[in-house]
Write a protein that holds these residues in place. Structure first.
Motif, PDB file in Angstrom:
ATOM      1  N   VAL A  45       5.803  -9.137  -5.676  1.00 58.73           N
ATOM      2  CA  VAL A  45       6.020  -7.750  -6.112  1.00 58.73           C
ATOM      3  C   VAL A  45       5.409  -6.784  -5.114  1.00 58.73           C
ATOM      4  O   VAL A  45       6.025  -5.778  -4.739  1.00 58.73           O
ATOM      5  CB  VAL A  45       5.435  -7.528  -7.526  1.00 58.73           C
ATOM      6  CG1 VAL A  45       5.465  -6.057  -7.904  1.00 58.73           C
ATOM      7  CG2 VAL A  45       6.170  -8.360  -8.549  1.00 58.73           C
ATOM      8  N   LYS A  46       4.198  -7.083  -4.645  1.00 63.29           N
ATOM      9  CA  LYS A  46       3.528  -6.202  -3.689  1.00 63.29           C
ATOM     10  C   LYS A  46       4.278  -6.137  -2.366  1.00 63.29           C
ATOM     11  O   LYS A  46       4.439  -5.068  -1.781  1.00 63.29           O
ATOM     12  CB  LYS A  46       2.090  -6.658  -3.470  1.00 63.29           C
ATOM     13  CG  LYS A  46       1.203  -6.408  -4.667  1.00 63.29           C
ATOM     14  CD  LYS A  46      -0.202  -6.901  -4.431  1.00 63.29           C
ATOM     15  CE  LYS A  46      -1.035  -6.669  -5.688  1.00 63.29           C
ATOM     16  NZ  LYS A  46      -2.395  -7.169  -5.544  1.00 63.29           N
ATOM     17  N   VAL A  47       4.743  -7.283  -1.890  1.00 64.87           N
ATOM     18  CA  VAL A  47       5.514  -7.312  -0.637  1.00 64.87           C
ATOM     19  C   VAL A  47       6.825  -6.554  -0.810  1.00 64.87           C
ATOM     20  O   VAL A  47       7.235  -5.788   0.075  1.00 64.87           O
ATOM     21  CB  VAL A  47       5.762  -8.772  -0.193  1.00 64.87           C
ATOM     22  CG1 VAL A  47       6.768  -8.839   0.942  1.00 64.87           C
ATOM     23  CG2 VAL A  47       4.464  -9.426   0.212  1.00 64.87           C
ATOM     24  N   PHE A  48       7.483  -6.748  -1.937  1.00 65.48           N
ATOM     25  CA  PHE A  48       8.742  -6.058  -2.218  1.00 65.48           C
ATOM     26  C   PHE A  48       8.538  -4.547  -2.245  1.00 65.48           C
ATOM     27  O   PHE A  48       9.307  -3.795  -1.650  1.00 65.48           O
ATOM     28  CB  PHE A  48       9.311  -6.559  -3.551  1.00 65.48           C
ATOM     29  CG  PHE A  48      10.675  -6.033  -3.866  1.00 65.48           C
ATOM     30  CD1 PHE A  48      11.782  -6.545  -3.234  1.00 65.48           C
ATOM     31  CD2 PHE A  48      10.844  -5.024  -4.804  1.00 65.48           C
ATOM     32  CE1 PHE A  48      13.053  -6.070  -3.526  1.00 65.48           C
ATOM     33  CE2 PHE A  48      12.094  -4.538  -5.101  1.00 65.48           C
ATOM     34  CZ  PHE A  48      13.209  -5.067  -4.460  1.00 65.48           C
ATOM     35  N   LYS A  49       7.492  -4.099  -2.933  1.00 70.62           N
ATOM     36  CA  LYS A  49       7.200  -2.661  -2.999  1.00 70.62           C
ATOM     37  C   LYS A  49       6.854  -2.115  -1.626  1.00 70.62           C
ATOM     38  O   LYS A  49       7.260  -1.005  -1.270  1.00 70.62           O
ATOM     39  CB  LYS A  49       6.064  -2.387  -3.976  1.00 70.62           C
ATOM     40  CG  LYS A  49       6.473  -2.486  -5.414  1.00 70.62           C
ATOM     41  CD  LYS A  49       5.318  -2.158  -6.337  1.00 70.62           C
ATOM     42  CE  LYS A  49       5.732  -2.263  -7.784  1.00 70.62           C
ATOM     43  NZ  LYS A  49       4.618  -1.979  -8.697  1.00 70.62           N
ATOM     44  N   LEU A  50       6.103  -2.879  -0.842  1.00 66.28           N
ATOM     45  CA  LEU A  50       5.735  -2.449   0.508  1.00 66.28           C
ATOM     46  C   LEU A  50       6.968  -2.306   1.400  1.00 66.28           C
ATOM     47  O   LEU A  50       7.096  -1.324   2.144  1.00 66.28           O
ATOM     48  CB  LEU A  50       4.740  -3.441   1.115  1.00 66.28           C
ATOM     49  CG  LEU A  50       4.211  -3.118   2.506  1.00 66.28           C
ATOM     50  CD1 LEU A  50       3.332  -1.871   2.449  1.00 66.28           C
ATOM     51  CD2 LEU A  50       3.433  -4.290   3.050  1.00 66.28           C
TER      52      LEU A  50
END
Length: 137
Positions: A45-50
């Motif tokens: 999720v964090k990588v996707f948001k980034l």
């Protein structure tokens, strides 16, 4: 005009629709994998948001659409070797891939990578004519 319609009837419609279905199924599979990753992993999720919060977030859907168009031409070259590809068949291939995106709207899958939009239309067109450059005659 009659000659154009006659040539349009001779195109391998079934193969082009099958190829566009395959390309759209690959994208749907990637989107399902992405949705599963977003559910299962907080890091994902964090990588996707980034990725989508940066300026790449604008380019990713365009790049996916270019890839869809190029992949469709690649599959058409691979499976339809007896048919002579030309400008008209490339435009019909674009239409078939876009038809697949229209049908994808009816699936209850979030469109993370590709959706029916102007960006997709431009990207698919660029991908098809980029990979299909030798067939522009």
């Amino acid at each position: 005009m009659s000659n154009f319609l006659r040539r349009l009837k001779l195109l391998p419609w079934r193969e082009m629709l099958q190829i566009s279905a395959l390309v759209n199924c690959i994208v749907v599979g990637l989107e399902l994998f992405l949705a599963w990753g977003l559910i299962q992993s907080e890091v994902f999720v964090k990588v996707f948001k980034l990725l989508f919060a940066s300026s790449l977030g604008i380019l990713i859907p365009f790049a996916i659409a270019v890839g869809m168009g190029a992949l469709a031409v690649y599959f058409l070259e691979y499976w339809q070797q007896q048919f002579l590809l030309n400008r008209v068949s490339l435009w019909v291939l674009i239409l078939c891939v876009l038809l697949g995106l229209v049908l994808k709207l009816f699936l209850p899958i979030p469109a993370y990578l590709a959706s029916l939009s102007e960006t997709s239309l431009i990207g698919i067109t660029v991908g098809v004519f980029w990979k299909g450059r030798p067939y522009w005659r």
